[in-house]
Design a protein around this motif. Sequence first.
Motif, PDB file in Angstrom:
ATOM      1  N   THR A   1      16.372  36.892  53.659  1.00 32.58           N
ATOM      2  CA  THR A   1      15.093  37.510  53.326  1.00 32.58           C
ATOM      3  C   THR A   1      14.173  37.587  54.533  1.00 32.58           C
ATOM      4  OG1 THR A   1      14.253  35.345  52.673  1.00 32.58           O
ATOM      5  CG2 THR A   1      15.143  36.744  50.945  1.00 32.58           C
ATOM      6  N   ARG A   2      14.400  36.737  55.499  1.00 35.85           N
ATOM      7  CA  ARG A   2      13.533  36.736  56.672  1.00 35.85           C
ATOM      8  C   ARG A   2      13.811  37.929  57.574  1.00 35.85           C
ATOM      9  NH1 ARG A   2      11.149  34.307  61.050  1.00 35.85           N
ATOM     10  NH2 ARG A   2      12.941  34.562  62.389  1.00 35.85           N
TER      11      ARG A   2
ATOM     12  N   SER B   1      16.098  30.788  54.281  1.00 32.26           N
ATOM     13  CA  SER B   1      15.704  32.086  53.738  1.00 32.26           C
ATOM     14  C   SER B   1      16.935  32.882  53.337  1.00 32.26           C
ATOM     15  CB  SER B   1      14.907  32.866  54.779  1.00 32.26           C
ATOM     16  OG  SER B   1      15.656  33.000  55.959  1.00 32.26           O
TER      17      SER B   1
END
Lengths: 225, 225
Positions: A136-137, A125
Amino acid sequence: MRILIVEDEPTLGAQLKSTLEGQGYAVDLSADGEDGHFMGSTEDYDAVVLDLGLPEIDGLTVLGMWRREGRTFPVLVLTARDSWSDKVAGLDAGADDYLAKPFQTEELIARLRALIRRASGNTSSELTAGDVRLDTRSGRVTLSGEPVKLTAQEYKLLSYLMHHKGKVVSRTELIEHIYDQDFDRDSNTIEVFVTRIRKKLGADVITTIRGLGYSLDDPADAPRA
Amino acid sequence: MRILIVEDEPTLGAQLKSTLEGQGYAVDLSADGEDGHFMGSTEDYDAVVLDLGLPEIDGLTVLGMWRREGRTFPVLVLTARDSWSDKVAGLDAGADDYLAKPFQTEELIARLRALIRRASGNTSSELTAGDVRLDTRSGRVTLSGEPVKLTAQEYKLLSYLMHHKGKVVSRTELIEHIYDQDFDRDSNTIEVFVTRIRKKLGADVITTIRGLGYSLDDPADAPRA
DNA sequence: TGGTTCATGCGCATTCTGATCGTCGAAGAC
DNA sequence: GTCTTCGACGATCAGAATGCGCATGAACCA
């Protein structure tokens, strides 16, 4: 794909090994808990087939040790006993699946396939561009390793640009993706946020393409233009 | 944790629903394949219990449709038939586990726990973050070893955050996974519970990311570089 | 009665606005 | 060809407005 089998019964172990090798796996075979634990701790496997009834150290113990050491490979537990309490204990100890003996070889193969597929389904991610890294996580951004605090809008803007790395993104496109519906286009909020991101991450992170929009380029894959 | 049960037999369905609700899950129940497929496609579940023998559409078909649509939630398949070929077909169709009827309720619960745990990348039934420790099996929470009494909702909220440690979780996401289908989204219950958990476990356990949501971070794996 | 939900007000980080300043590039004059 | 000029576009700043998240207490429910 590399697989470890920990099985004390020689006949079954050898049979499994050759079956799985026939399926194209690289297979290591270990005959007792101590040795099995050692191999699982030192080598890197894509999946492990673990018999619960083992000499020296019990299978569940081995499993617990691996998990405590941070080993995350999927483990398929084999149990001769057919009591559900054993199964429950196995699952809670960190097994990913189990199979009661006796079993069909086809089923073992199918389950291993499912396990490996699932384990490898973890896509990264992380987006990177130069020294900037965006997860992004966790929603976190770092600049050369140092965490940087971005506000929600700054984050959204940067995230969109990083998802479209190397592409020229128009101001309209950014507005449409950052704000949900109709938004007053006669405003320079985008510019404001670009400025703020540049202040936090360095001026050269976002390039301005006059009359078209912005672009975020990764110096790593810059094709000498 | 939100779970979907697709089971045509009313008695069994209702029994499963109440059992799982007793375990702290938010449960939606669907009685046929068509409706079940729709719910699985539109709502966001942490796991699905799917009966293979269904009216309207067969369970395997439903499963295949979900997977083709990109739905990745773990699916536990229930099958009355005890032939291994069915199981293999199920696993290959994208099931993550199966259970042959009749089964012990405890086993179903344990398998669901394991599936959810695995889906979130955890290998142990104990989740930790800093001084906070949560045992999904016993439903107990401790702070530096000291047991802490949490109410049902507080526990659900904390549990979801710990299952998604390090991830930014929006308020909407929390609501969707803690409550089942119908729930008034315009309320600040989540904030209230966050406040209460902070009072019991310390303010720094849950981080607020303004405009995005909440995040539970483990100080252990925070610093990099 | 303990747990859960709803309502309200406050404080403040974040976002927006609008004015001003800086910069780029094209076109024309020399 | 190159220098200058001018217009348009982008950058920046700071104050104002917004609205988010927190806290608290009351209402509601089992």
